[in-house]
Design a protein around this motif. Structure first.
Motif, short mmCIF file in Angstrom:
data_model
loop_
_atom_site.label_atom_id
_atom_site.label_comp_id
_atom_site.label_asym_id
_atom_site.label_seq_id
_atom_site.Cartn_x
_atom_site.Cartn_y
_atom_site.Cartn_z
N ASP A 32 -1.73 4.67 7.48
CA ASP A 32 -1.44 3.24 7.66
C ASP A 32 -2.61 2.35 7.23
O ASP A 32 -2.42 1.33 6.58
N LYS A 75 -2.80 2.30 3.59
CA LYS A 75 -1.77 1.42 3.03
C LYS A 75 -2.20 -0.04 3.17
O LYS A 75 -2.09 -0.82 2.23
N LYS A 76 -2.72 -0.36 4.35
CA LYS A 76 -3.15 -1.75 4.59
C LYS A 76 -4.28 -2.15 3.63
O LYS A 76 -4.41 -3.30 3.25
#
Ligand SMILES: Cc1cc2nc3c(=O)[nH]c(=O)nc-3n(C[C@H](O)[C@H](O)[C@H](O)COP(=O)(O)O)c2cc1C
Lengths: 432, 158
Positions: A46, A49-50
């Motif tokens: 995550d 991805k961020k």
């Protein structure tokens, strides 16, 4: 005045950085610790991805998204392959990390393995990096002795092993499926996609392939957060980027910059100290030898993936090659064509025959046997660009097409200057 | 020529242990043969095939695909000069000429006494520090023809 922003190169030159202890003294392995002790694999993915980190190997595919494509349900082992082939002419950035801060790469690999559920990573390193391979082998040994690599790392239950695999001189093994077939112990022939490696890669198992620079950005992203990373750069070019500058500049080298903060011209002037001898620039290849060449008039473009793309080229592997006014563009075009001819693996006809054809035509032009129709012929050959298994054929087409488009007048002049060679004279005699 | 299994059995075993699947050991075994004998001999390819349970033709196909594997003996000092774009722009041609003249051989040849062999190389990834060359795999960067001549002199004295 452009300035460097060092994230990956932050600790370069610190004492003892080749050893795990020296790296640790600079805060190294703390991101791995953080990931293993307080984050789930999904949370790590995550953050990546961020961060909007895009692959640094050339294609620029979003890293977090690639990790998400992985087939986690197959029941087969999952592999991570670090692409350290650094095969694009003009590119010499990964070697800086390997030679100067190898533990940064190892930490990035370990975190990536944790995130994707792999316990086996391979570093595929180009055969020519003899010293790089030695440095990595001893860094792995050292990290292993310190408990960062191996069984049950930091008592987290996570185990991971890293192997160094040396290539033996083949540009095509930088391409991901070529890399995998080479790692399987065969000729490094690329394969058709799909299936993508994330579904069926090494030994038919789900595999993630990431570049050295991409993986080396992971520790900072885990430590400081994806949002922090994404806050640097432009909307489409997040974070910092290693750019290697070569050719006709006073200060060639590898520089780490935030994309979007300067123009290409400023980069060449500020970091490269301009062109030696006060000569002017004729052309610049912005992303390694396969990327389309730009003319001097185009250098005021903002330095980012999207801006360079908008003017018809690409930052590719982050290799900026500067050519001054003295350069013979037809000669350089031939030099590149010959490289791709040499490196074509030979599987696909357009690539095998096309690269040779380019070289023959360009050789003819340089030997005084060119005709103006040759330029149209080459552009016509270029039209088959997407007909091969892997993009090596495109990598051969782009420079040829761009050189003809951007420096057409120079090609024409060369052709017109042609002196009748022995062969021409024979043909003339026959025709009469 | 003694076989790899006779000369360095432990190394062969260690290489085979490294990989989840045996065929992956092909290239590392060819490296071992190169290190052991100085080039990839026919016997070494036959033995590699035997170790991996494949055909010598398969191994030869692999060995010849990769440009680094020498199929013949090279000079004691094997010099590879990068000819690719970045090195070309900063004087690889002059460097090559100077070395060729000094050694009295062209790229692709070996000196009569077997001490030096010379080859053109594709990109050696020293692009920002060209022109560059390798001597037996050791990298030399930012060379001038003069510096290269000095390096050769020091090797000639050895
Ligand atoms: C002919 C060819 C050569 C390539 N060479 C390299 C290379 O040397 N290093 C690299 O990381 N990627 C190279 N790539 C790109 C890889 O196929 C792949 O996209 C990349 O390793 C993925 O990593 P990333 O997502 O971190 O960029 C090459 C691609 C092609 C078509």
């Amino acid at each position: 005045m452009g300035t460097e922003t060092r994230v990956l190169l932050e600790h370069l030159g610190a004492p003892n950085l080749l050893r795990a202890a020296g790296y640790r003294a600079k805060g190294g392995y703390s991101a791995l610790e953080k990931a293993l002790q307080s984050m789930t694999p999904a949370a790590v993915t995550d953050e990546v991805k961020k961060s909007q980190l895009k692959g640094r190997g050339g294609a620029g595919f979003p890293t977090g998204m690639k990790w998400d494509f992985l087939d986690r349900e197959s029941g087969k082992p999952i592999y991570l392959c670090c692409n350290a082939d650094e095969s694009e002419p003009g590119a010499c950035k990964d070697r800086i990390i390997i030679h100067e801060n190898p533990h940064l790469l190892l930490e990035g690999i370990l975190i990536a393995c944790y995130a994707i559920g792999s316990r086996n990573a391979f570093i595929y390193i180009r055969g020519e990096f003899h010293r790089g391979a030695e440095i990595l082998l001893s860094a792995i040994e050292d990290a292993r002795n310190n408990g960062w690599i191996g069984e049950n790392i930091l008592n987290s239950g996570f185990s991971c092993y890293i192997q160094v695999y040396r290539g033996a001189g083949a540009y095509v093994c930088g391409e991901e499926t070529g890399l995998l077939t080479s790692l399987e112990g065969k000729r490094g022939y690329p394969k058709n996609k799909p299936p993508f490696p994330a579904i069926a890669g090494l030994y038919g198992c789900p595999t993630i392939i990431n570049n050295v620079e991409t993986l080396s950005a992971i520790p900072a992203i885990v430590n400081q957060g994806g949002e922090w990373y994404a806050s640097m750069g432009t909307e489409k070019s997040a974070g910092t980027r290693l750019l290697c500058l070569s050719g006709h500049v006073n200060k060639p080298g590898v520089y780490e910059v935030v994309l979007g903060t300067m123009t290409l011209r400023e980069f060449i002037e500020d970091f490269g100290g301009g062109v030696p001898g006060g000569r002017s620039i004729k052309g610049v290849i912005p992303g390694g030898s396969s990327m389309p060449v730009l003319r001097e008039e185009q250098l005021d473009v903002r330095l980012s993936f999207e801006d360079i793309q908008a003017i018809g080229s690409s930052l590719g592997a982050g290799a900026i090659i500067v050519m001054d006014e003295t350069v013979d563009m037809v000669e350089i075009c031939l030099l590149l064509a010959k490289f791709y001819e040499h490196e074509s693996c030979g599987q696909c006809t357009p690539c095998r025959e096309g690269t040779r054809w380019f070289a023959q035509i360009l050789e003819g032009i340089l030997q005084g046997e060119g005709r103006e129709e040759d330029l149209e012929l080459m552009l016509d050959i270029c039209r088959s660009e997407y007909t091969s298994i892997c993009p090596l054929w495109s990598a051969a087409v782009w420079p040829v097409r761009a050189f003809i488009k951007q420096f057409r007048e120079e090609f024409i002049q060369k052709i017109k200057e042609a002196k009748p060679s022995a062969k021409n004279v024979r043909e003339l005699a026959k025709a009469q | 020529m003694p076989s790899l299994r006779e000369t360095c059995p432990a190394k062969v075993e260690e290489i085979l242990r490294r990989f989840p699947q045996k065929p992956s050991a092909a290239i590392p075994l060819l490296y071992l043969a190169w290190e052991t004998y100085g080039y990839i001999s026919e016997e070494a390819m036959i033995e590699t095939a035997d170790i991996l349970g494949t055909t010598p033709a398969t191994i030869q196909g692999i060995a010849t695909f990769y440009t680094m594997f020498p199929m013949n003996k090279r000079g004691k000092y094997h010099i590879e000069i990068c000819q690719n774009i970045s090195c070309h722009l900063v004087g690889a041609q002059d460097l090559t000429k100077r070395i060729e003249n000094k050694l009295g051989i062209r790229c692709g040849e070996c000196t009569g006494d077997g001490r030096f062999s010379l080859a053109k190389a594709e990109c050696l990834a020293g692009c920002s520090w060209g022109p560059c060359l390798h001597i037996n795999g050791k990298e030399y960067l930012q060379l001038t023809p003069e510096k290269a001549a000095e390096i050769l002199d020091s090797l000639l004295r050895l």
